[in-house]
Design a protein around this motif. Structure first.
Motif, mmCIF file in Angstrom:
data_model
loop_
_atom_site.group_PDB
_atom_site.id
_atom_site.type_symbol
_atom_site.label_atom_id
_atom_site.label_comp_id
_atom_site.label_asym_id
_atom_site.label_seq_id
_atom_site.Cartn_x
_atom_site.Cartn_y
_atom_site.Cartn_z
ATOM 1 N N GLN A 43 48.505 38.171 33.229
ATOM 2 C CA GLN A 43 47.468 38.276 32.197
ATOM 3 C C GLN A 43 46.176 37.548 32.560
ATOM 4 O OE1 GLN A 43 48.569 37.782 28.084
ATOM 5 N NE2 GLN A 43 50.731 38.195 28.492
ATOM 6 N N GLY A 44 46.244 36.625 33.512
ATOM 7 C CA GLY A 44 45.038 35.898 33.896
ATOM 8 C C GLY A 44 44.656 34.801 32.923
ATOM 9 N N LYS A 45 45.626 34.290 32.139
ATOM 10 C CA LYS A 45 45.370 33.203 31.197
ATOM 11 C C LYS A 45 46.511 32.191 31.275
ATOM 12 C CE LYS A 45 42.825 35.881 27.710
ATOM 13 N NZ LYS A 45 42.807 36.274 26.277
ATOM 14 N N PRO A 46 46.206 30.908 31.117
ATOM 15 C CA PRO A 46 47.275 29.902 31.142
ATOM 16 C C PRO A 46 48.078 29.877 29.850
ATOM 17 C CG PRO A 46 45.158 28.856 30.760
ATOM 18 C CD PRO A 46 44.874 30.303 31.022
ATOM 19 N N THR A 50 41.807 28.147 19.057
ATOM 20 C CA THR A 50 40.373 28.086 18.752
ATOM 21 C C THR A 50 39.877 26.647 18.706
ATOM 22 O OG1 THR A 50 40.664 28.021 16.349
ATOM 23 C CG2 THR A 50 40.604 30.198 17.391
ATOM 24 N N LYS A 51 40.801 25.687 18.702
ATOM 25 C CA LYS A 51 40.428 24.277 18.584
ATOM 26 C C LYS A 51 40.747 23.481 19.838
ATOM 27 C CE LYS A 51 41.168 24.308 13.572
ATOM 28 N NZ LYS A 51 41.915 23.713 12.436
ATOM 29 N N VAL A 52 41.290 24.138 20.869
ATOM 30 C CA VAL A 52 41.613 23.446 22.117
ATOM 31 C C VAL A 52 41.125 24.285 23.299
ATOM 32 C CG1 VAL A 52 43.640 22.336 21.104
ATOM 33 C CG2 VAL A 52 43.903 24.498 22.335
ATOM 34 N N TYR A 53 41.004 23.624 24.431
ATOM 35 C CA TYR A 53 40.660 24.292 25.685
ATOM 36 C C TYR A 53 41.796 24.011 26.657
ATOM 37 C CZ TYR A 53 37.929 25.597 29.848
ATOM 38 O OH TYR A 53 37.480 26.187 30.999
ATOM 39 N N ILE A 54 42.332 25.052 27.296
ATOM 40 C CA ILE A 54 43.542 24.921 28.105
ATOM 41 C C ILE A 54 43.245 25.306 29.556
ATOM 42 C CG2 ILE A 54 45.968 25.568 28.320
ATOM 43 C CD1 ILE A 54 45.883 26.504 25.420
ATOM 44 N N ALA A 55 43.658 24.450 30.483
ATOM 45 C CA ALA A 55 43.488 24.729 31.914
ATOM 46 C C ALA A 55 44.719 24.222 32.656
ATOM 47 C CB ALA A 55 42.225 24.056 32.440
ATOM 48 N N ILE A 71 39.240 18.907 22.411
ATOM 49 C CA ILE A 71 40.603 18.632 22.865
ATOM 50 C C ILE A 71 40.883 19.522 24.073
ATOM 51 C CG2 ILE A 71 43.021 18.499 22.187
ATOM 52 C CD1 ILE A 71 41.890 18.887 19.240
ATOM 53 N N MET A 72 41.297 18.938 25.180
ATOM 54 C CA MET A 72 41.609 19.699 26.379
ATOM 55 C C MET A 72 43.055 19.472 26.771
ATOM 56 S SD MET A 72 39.535 19.848 29.989
ATOM 57 C CE MET A 72 40.040 20.954 31.325
ATOM 58 N N LEU A 73 43.773 20.566 27.029
ATOM 59 C CA LEU A 73 45.156 20.513 27.486
ATOM 60 C C LEU A 73 45.191 20.933 28.955
ATOM 61 C CD1 LEU A 73 45.423 20.559 24.386
ATOM 62 C CD2 LEU A 73 47.395 22.052 24.640
ATOM 63 N N ILE A 74 45.909 20.169 29.771
ATOM 64 C CA ILE A 74 45.982 20.470 31.199
ATOM 65 C C ILE A 74 47.444 20.576 31.616
ATOM 66 C CG2 ILE A 74 45.387 19.716 33.528
ATOM 67 C CD1 ILE A 74 43.073 18.145 32.353
ATOM 68 N N CYS A 84 43.713 32.380 37.044
ATOM 69 C CA CYS A 84 43.980 31.914 35.673
ATOM 70 C C CYS A 84 43.095 30.698 35.442
ATOM 71 C CB CYS A 84 45.449 31.569 35.485
ATOM 72 S SG CYS A 84 46.578 32.961 35.694
ATOM 73 N N PHE A 85 41.870 30.928 35.028
ATOM 74 C CA PHE A 85 40.893 29.833 34.966
ATOM 75 C C PHE A 85 41.093 28.967 33.725
ATOM 76 C CE2 PHE A 85 36.625 28.148 33.895
ATOM 77 C CZ PHE A 85 36.395 27.420 35.052
ATOM 78 N N ALA A 86 41.140 29.570 32.544
ATOM 79 C CA ALA A 86 41.250 28.781 31.315
ATOM 80 C C ALA A 86 41.478 29.704 30.135
ATOM 81 C CB ALA A 86 39.992 27.943 31.092
ATOM 82 N N ASP A 87 41.778 29.089 28.994
ATOM 83 C CA ASP A 87 41.898 29.813 27.730
ATOM 84 C C ASP A 87 41.491 28.861 26.611
ATOM 85 O OD1 ASP A 87 42.377 31.974 26.068
ATOM 86 O OD2 ASP A 87 44.496 31.493 25.799
#
Length: 275
Positions: free
Chosen positions: A136-139, A160-165, A122-125, A112-115
């Motif tokens: 599903q392989g997504k966070p 579409t406005k954030v990156y999640i890991a 903006i990055m959410l961790i 589950c690398f990222a979504d």
């Protein structure tokens, strides 16, 4: 109480799926065993070895022991070196996918690398993938992910406005908290991920993610909602911790605190000119 009966194949598969989700990987007998009452097995009689053979054998065992231990050792330095070679997120994902130094990979279904948007500011961790994320392989795609989507939507954001890991990209067995060793192994990959995304704002979700990213042992309830200037890897960023959506599902009264954090995030984005 229902009478005991043999399970049919479908029921057996359901039981095995439940065992796997709970982290069960060792079969035990029908009756309990008192290990304290057991006696250690008698040592076998020592066999005399000719003097000409004893020294080479001892040397061979001495040389083999460190090599065997090294084969199972985890080395954050190796992960750090591999992560540094990644020039973009696609390369980093391929490196993490092929990496075998973290035991979590052996038990997870998939990476589950990222979504979200890799170009987002903006990055959410979060902490670690759950069962649905593992499938599903997504966070953040399970119930907590659905709540997260609603939280983002309430302040005009979406994926579409954030990156999640996550701090670790593989699901821990039974959804347990990742161990310090597992976090240390995966941290270089997370740091490189932040460097490549280069967000202006980071929002950590939950206590374990906050403690990992902020490198602190302070509890989430004392730090949530507070902005800090943080260096993650070699990237400087403004960061704030908030409560994990899964915690909010278990404690609905805490949603009021999370809403204040989301309003603070919205104000920070407006001040930085981020839509």
């Amino acid at each position: 109480m229902a009478q005991d009966r043999p399970l049919n194949p479908s029921e057996l598969l359901s039981v095995l799926d439940w065992y796997r989700a709970a982290g069960v990987d060792v079969a035990v007998g029908e009756e309990p065993v008192n290990r304290f009452a057991q006696r250690p097995p008698a040592r076998p009689a020592e066999v005399a070895v000719p003097a000409t053979e004893s020294r080479p054998m001892a040397q061979g065992l001495a040389e083999a022991a460190p090599a065997a231990a090294a084969a199972f050792a985890t080395d954050p330095g190796e992960a750090r070196g591999l992560a540094a070679t990644a020039q973009n997120l696609a390369e980093l994902e391929a490196i993490v996918r092929d990496y075998d130094g973290c035991g979590l990979k052996l038990r997870a279904t998939q990476l589950c690398f990222a979504d979200g948007n890799p170009d987002a500011q903006i990055m959410l961790i979060g902490e670690a993938p759950g069962a649905e994320e593992d499938r599903q392989g997504k966070p953040f795609v399970g119930k907590s992910g659905q709540l997260l989507d609603r939280m983002l939507g309430a302040i005009g954001l979406d994926r579409t406005k954030v990156y999640i890991a996550n701090t670790v990209p593989w699901r821990p067995p039974g959804n347990r908290t990742p161990t310090p060793e597992e976090l240390a192994i995966c941290l270089p990959f997370l740091h490189r991920q932040v460097e490549l995304v280069a967000p202006k704002v980071i929002l950590t979700l939950g206590g374990p993610a906050m403690q990992t990213v902020f490198n602190t042992s302070i509890g989430i309830l004392k730090m949530r909602g507070r902005w800090s200037e943080l260096t993650v890897g070699r990237h400087g960023v403004e960061a704030m911790p908030t409560l994990h959506p899964a915690y909010l599902l278990r404690n609905p009264a805490a949603k009021q605190q999370a809403w204040r954090d989301m309003l603070s995030l919205r104000m920070k984005l407006d001040a930085l000119g981020i839509g």
